[in-house]
Design a protein around this motif. Structure first.
Motif, mmCIF file in Angstrom:
data_model
loop_
_atom_site.group_PDB
_atom_site.id
_atom_site.type_symbol
_atom_site.label_atom_id
_atom_site.label_comp_id
_atom_site.label_asym_id
_atom_site.label_seq_id
_atom_site.Cartn_x
_atom_site.Cartn_y
_atom_site.Cartn_z
ATOM 1 N N GLN A 1 0.823 -1.204 0.000
ATOM 2 C CA GLN A 1 0.000 0.000 0.000
ATOM 3 C C GLN A 1 0.865 1.264 0.000
ATOM 4 N N VAL A 2 0.240 2.371 -0.487
ATOM 5 C CA VAL A 2 0.942 3.649 -0.608
ATOM 6 C C VAL A 2 0.123 4.746 0.072
ATOM 7 N N LEU A 3 0.809 5.616 0.814
ATOM 8 C CA LEU A 3 0.175 6.775 1.436
ATOM 9 C C LEU A 3 0.781 8.049 0.864
ATOM 10 N N PHE A 4 -0.064 8.894 0.249
ATOM 11 C CA PHE A 4 0.333 10.220 -0.215
ATOM 12 C C PHE A 4 -0.164 11.240 0.802
ATOM 13 N N LEU A 5 0.721 12.053 1.357
ATOM 14 C CA LEU A 5 0.320 13.095 2.298
ATOM 15 C C LEU A 5 0.548 14.472 1.679
ATOM 16 N N VAL A 6 -0.447 15.340 1.828
ATOM 17 C CA VAL A 6 -0.316 16.743 1.425
ATOM 18 C C VAL A 6 -0.681 17.598 2.638
ATOM 19 N N PRO A 7 -0.144 18.817 2.733
ATOM 20 C CA PRO A 7 -0.334 19.583 3.968
ATOM 21 C C PRO A 7 -1.715 20.185 4.149
ATOM 22 N N GLU A 8 -2.387 20.560 3.061
ATOM 23 C CA GLU A 8 -3.654 21.274 3.194
ATOM 24 C C GLU A 8 -4.700 20.728 2.244
ATOM 25 N N ILE A 9 -5.962 20.969 2.586
ATOM 26 C CA ILE A 9 -7.077 20.496 1.777
ATOM 27 C C ILE A 9 -7.002 21.053 0.365
ATOM 28 N N GLY A 10 -6.537 22.312 0.244
ATOM 29 C CA GLY A 10 -6.468 22.941 -1.066
ATOM 30 C C GLY A 10 -5.594 22.177 -2.043
ATOM 31 N N LEU A 11 -4.604 21.442 -1.558
ATOM 32 C CA LEU A 11 -3.720 20.677 -2.438
ATOM 33 C C LEU A 11 -4.241 19.272 -2.692
ATOM 34 N N ILE B 1 5.522 5.693 2.087
ATOM 35 C CA ILE B 1 4.879 6.926 2.539
ATOM 36 C C ILE B 1 5.536 8.083 1.801
ATOM 37 N N LEU B 2 4.718 8.890 1.142
ATOM 38 C CA LEU B 2 5.196 10.038 0.376
ATOM 39 C C LEU B 2 4.624 11.299 1.008
ATOM 40 N N MET B 3 5.469 12.158 1.534
ATOM 41 C CA MET B 3 5.039 13.349 2.259
ATOM 42 C C MET B 3 5.437 14.585 1.466
ATOM 43 N N ASP B 4 4.455 15.190 0.782
ATOM 44 C CA ASP B 4 4.722 16.347 -0.060
ATOM 45 C C ASP B 4 4.754 17.617 0.780
ATOM 46 N N GLU B 5 5.578 18.593 0.367
ATOM 47 C CA GLU B 5 5.726 19.870 1.093
ATOM 48 C C GLU B 5 5.970 19.603 2.584
ATOM 49 N N GLU B 6 6.955 18.789 2.859
ATOM 50 C CA GLU B 6 7.161 18.301 4.229
ATOM 51 C C GLU B 6 7.472 19.406 5.228
ATOM 52 N N HIS B 7 7.862 20.586 4.729
ATOM 53 C CA HIS B 7 8.215 21.701 5.600
ATOM 54 C C HIS B 7 6.997 22.376 6.206
ATOM 55 N N ASP B 8 5.815 22.126 5.666
ATOM 56 C CA ASP B 8 4.643 22.953 5.942
ATOM 57 C C ASP B 8 4.176 22.859 7.390
#
Length: 705
Positions: free
Chosen positions: A231-241, A301-308
């Motif tokens: 399985q793969v998890l994509f994480l984005v910081p905000e709903i808008g993305l 696990i893929l964490m986009d914009e990890e700085h946010d």
């Protein structure tokens, strides 16, 4: 009769221990039960089951709510780790992990059930009744069975020819579907995919300039993981993305994915949670709460914009998503990739000391990075909030049928309402901070506690009806831009314009189709990828630098660089204009050069001198009470108790709910020692200061609250 240990639903530290109850029904750890606690019916969470107890008097469980455990063994262990690490009640961790319909609390949402129809017994029917019964494929929702003839349906059910049964209502979020952009990888992208896919390390930092194709690297890695049956998890910081990432993922892998974020209904969250729990989907896309989905075969696990900063939870439990990602990656022995054009200083430091494996994408796919121009507002001619240079640039984009994004990180019409006669600033009576005027609703709002106040446009101090108009929010900026460009298609994206469900998707799709100018808060600075955007204007760029916080320069740099990255992402060259009163500031100079390393080196010198992360670990502890002296006394006692640690404070900060607040900040080079000290401090506080509330924030993202 068995005996069970139960965590009750109250998430306060003094109740952060299990209570023993007797139970006549079989029950397992991880199930919810209804119990009496201090003469009140509450929901509890079972942590252990015993055959006997040493207690003389034990209350009985009123009801076993769940036939099977809600959480798997991994998530149960994770809740214990979180409770220890963040010094918070374990029940608060369990509430955060579970969707609303499964929360261990009395007021939780209920799972919505609906009637379904299935074939019943062979009974004697008329020809008409038999024809109606045989016209359907069973089972089917009862509403569909009744739709053509409610009378015949009622008769068939009454005779038993068709039976009704309850089934959980299907509720699946609308999935935006896009066109797959699976293009040929650049050499840098190929190298990044190979390094991560074939590497022996588990934690990677993908540092790529804006527009370098980090998302495509994500998708390539996801495909390899899915091919391996995991399985793969994509994480984005905000709903808008989220819609943008969902669009890319569904275009590549089809619609059978789960999404999870705060704008879903309780039933939608429940169904998405169950889909993952039952192994019906292998891909999850979501915001920080998606990190708790019940995976059984997590492979990436893929964490986009990890700085946010959105990855840091503001209320209990105040967790940092990066910590949870590392914990789950270790548990599943899988890889985690943290990606950003502007990594958090802590993350880049980990990469330099090889805790993370650093992978870099240094070049854009289509164009070079956009040109940055600093507009010195001490000298620039302007019209209202916009420099004339920026106005001319927008006008040129309109003529060329290109798009513009304007960033102003203040929502509302007037962020500060100040009387022009006596200087009185209208403030929230509960928080003591400035109220923001929202012209469209003609109200004053507190952006801290959310309270709304009627505004009669009269100063409460001197009775004047004149207020300064110098401050500016996105609502007022929209008004000014519409006056300047009356024929342009202008959209606004901020917390006010995106309250309704699917508002993010609607605004972005409208801008993609026919928009000319998109203006908004930091929502427009992240993750947007529109080929026709060739101009980004950033207003009040110095505002973040003015914050009295150790992270102010970092957050300013991240926002400016990320916003700049929205320009020139297609085949057309881009430009960015930043309105500033301090063009020589090292943050501005690093942004002009797109030089993260320059900013990193400079900022790390200040962090070392000030003894701040990543050189130490921090814990912010707030004390609040109805009486300021009591809160100060508790804070002072805490500082004395922490002798041997570097402690800042006590400092008085803005109140909440009319309760004065004092803060201390504890520093330590050892996370383990810091956690131990804060746990001891919390235990002491509960014994000595029962009338003073304590709020613990381990690894605070910002100190201003």
């Amino acid at each position: 009769m068995i005996y069970i240990d139960v965590l009750v639903e109250y998430d306060v530290l003094k109740l952060n221990r299990p209570f023993t109850y007797a139970c006549r029904q079989p029950v397992e750890p991880g199930c919810r039960v209804r119990v009496l606690f201090r003469n009140r019916e509450v929901i509890g969470y079972v942590t252990a089951v015993h055959e006997q107890t040493h207690l003389q008097k034990v209350s009985e469980v009123l009801e076993v709510v769940d036939p099977k455990p809600l959480l798997n063994e991994e998530l149960s262990e994770l809740s214990e780790w979180m409770s220890h690490t963040y010094v918070c009640p374990r029940i608060s961790c369990l509430k955060t992990m579970l969707p609303p319909a499964l929360k261990p609390e009395k007021t939780h949402s209920k799972v919505i059930m609906e009637d379904w129809a299935e074939l019943g017994d062979p009974v004697e029917l008329t020809e008409k009744q038999r024809a109606y019964r045989d016209a359907f494929e069973y089972p089917l929702p009862a509403r569909e069975f009744r739709r053509q003839s409610a009378g015949l349906a009622r008769t068939l059910i009454k005779k038993g020819a068709v039976r009704l049964f309850k089934k959980e209502k299907e509720s699946k979020p609308v999935m935006p579907v896009g066109t797959d952009t699976n293009f040929t990888l650049t050499e840098e992208q190929k190298a990044a995919v190979q390094t991560i896919a074939e590497g022996s390390d588990s934690l990677y930092l993908l540092h790529g300039v804006t527009g370098s194709g980090k998302t495509e690297v994500f998708l390539q890695l996801a495909q390899k993981t899915l091919d391996a049956g995991r399985q793969v998890l994509f994480l984005v910081p905000e709903i808008g993305l989220t819609p943008l990432m969902i669009e890319r993922v569904t275009a590549r892998f089809g619609a059978n994915i789960a999404i999870y974020h705060s704008r879903l209904t309780a039933q939608e969250k429940y169904r998405q949670y169950r889909a993952v729990q039952e192994g019906k989907t292998a891909i999850v896309v979501g915001t920080r709460s998606a990190v708790f989905m019940p995976f059984s075969k997590l492979g990436l696990i893929l964490m986009d914009e990890e700085h946010d900063g959105s990855y840091k939870q503001d209320n209990l439990p105040r967790y940092q998503t990066r910590d949870i990602v590392r914990w789950r990656a270790a548990y599943h022995t899988c890889k985690a990739v943290f990606a950003s054009a502007t990594p958090a200083l802590e993350s880049y430091s980990r990469a330099l000391n090889q805790t993370y494996h650093l992978v870099e994408l240094k070049h854009r796919i289509y164009q070079n990075l956009p040109e940055i121009r600093l507009l010195d507002m001490r000298r620039e001619p302007r019209q209202d909030a916009l420099a004339k240079t920026l106005i001319d640039a927008i006008r040129q984009r309109l003529a060329d049928h290109e798009q513009t994004i304007l960033l102003l990180n203040r929502r509302g019409y007037l962020p500060i309402v100040r009387c022009a006669e006596c200087g009185t600033v209208l403030t929230c009576p509960d928080c003591g901070i400035a109220l923001t005027y929202h012209k469209r609703e003609d109200v004053l709002k507190c952006h801290s506690c959310g309270r709304i106040f009627a505004f009669d446009h009269i100063c409460p101090t001197c009775g004047s009806t004149h207020f300064f108009q110098a401050s500016l929010g996105t609502e007022k900026l929209e008004e000014q831009v519409r006056q300047l460009f009356p024929t342009a298609s202008i959209l606004r994206m901020d917390a006010d314009s995106t309250r309704k469900k699917h508002a993010h998707e609607k605004i972005l799709s409208e801008f993609q189709a026919h928009g000319d100018i998109l203006l908004g808060t930091q929502m427009v600075a992240k993750g947007l990828d529109f080929e026709r955007v060739t101009l980004v204007g950033i207003l009040q760029a110095d505002a973040s630098l003015a914050r009295m916080d150790y992270r102010s320069a970092e957050t300013a740099y991240e926002m400016l660089e990320q916003a700049a990255g929205r320009s020139g992402r297609g085949t057309r060259a881009g430009i960015v204009m930043i309105q500033t009163f301090d063009p020589d500031h090292y943050v501005m100079q690093a942004v002009v050069k797109h030089d993260y390393q320059q900013f990193f080196r400079k900022e790390m010198k200040y962090r070392r001198l000030g003894v701040y992360p990543p050189f130490v670990f921090l814990c912010s502890v707030l004390f609040s009470a109805g009486n300021a002296q009591k809160a100060l006394q508790a804070a002072s006692d805490a500082k004395a108790f922490c002798a041997g640690f570097d402690v800042i404070g006590p400092t008085e900060i803005s109140m909440r709910q009319r309760r004065p607040r004092f803060r201390i900040v504890i520093k330590s080079s050892s996370k383990q020692k810091l956690v131990k000290m804060v746990q001891e401090l919390a235990d002491r506080h509960q014994r000595l200061f029962s009338t003073v509330s304590i709020s613990i924030n381990m690894d605070p993202y910002m100190l201003e609250e």
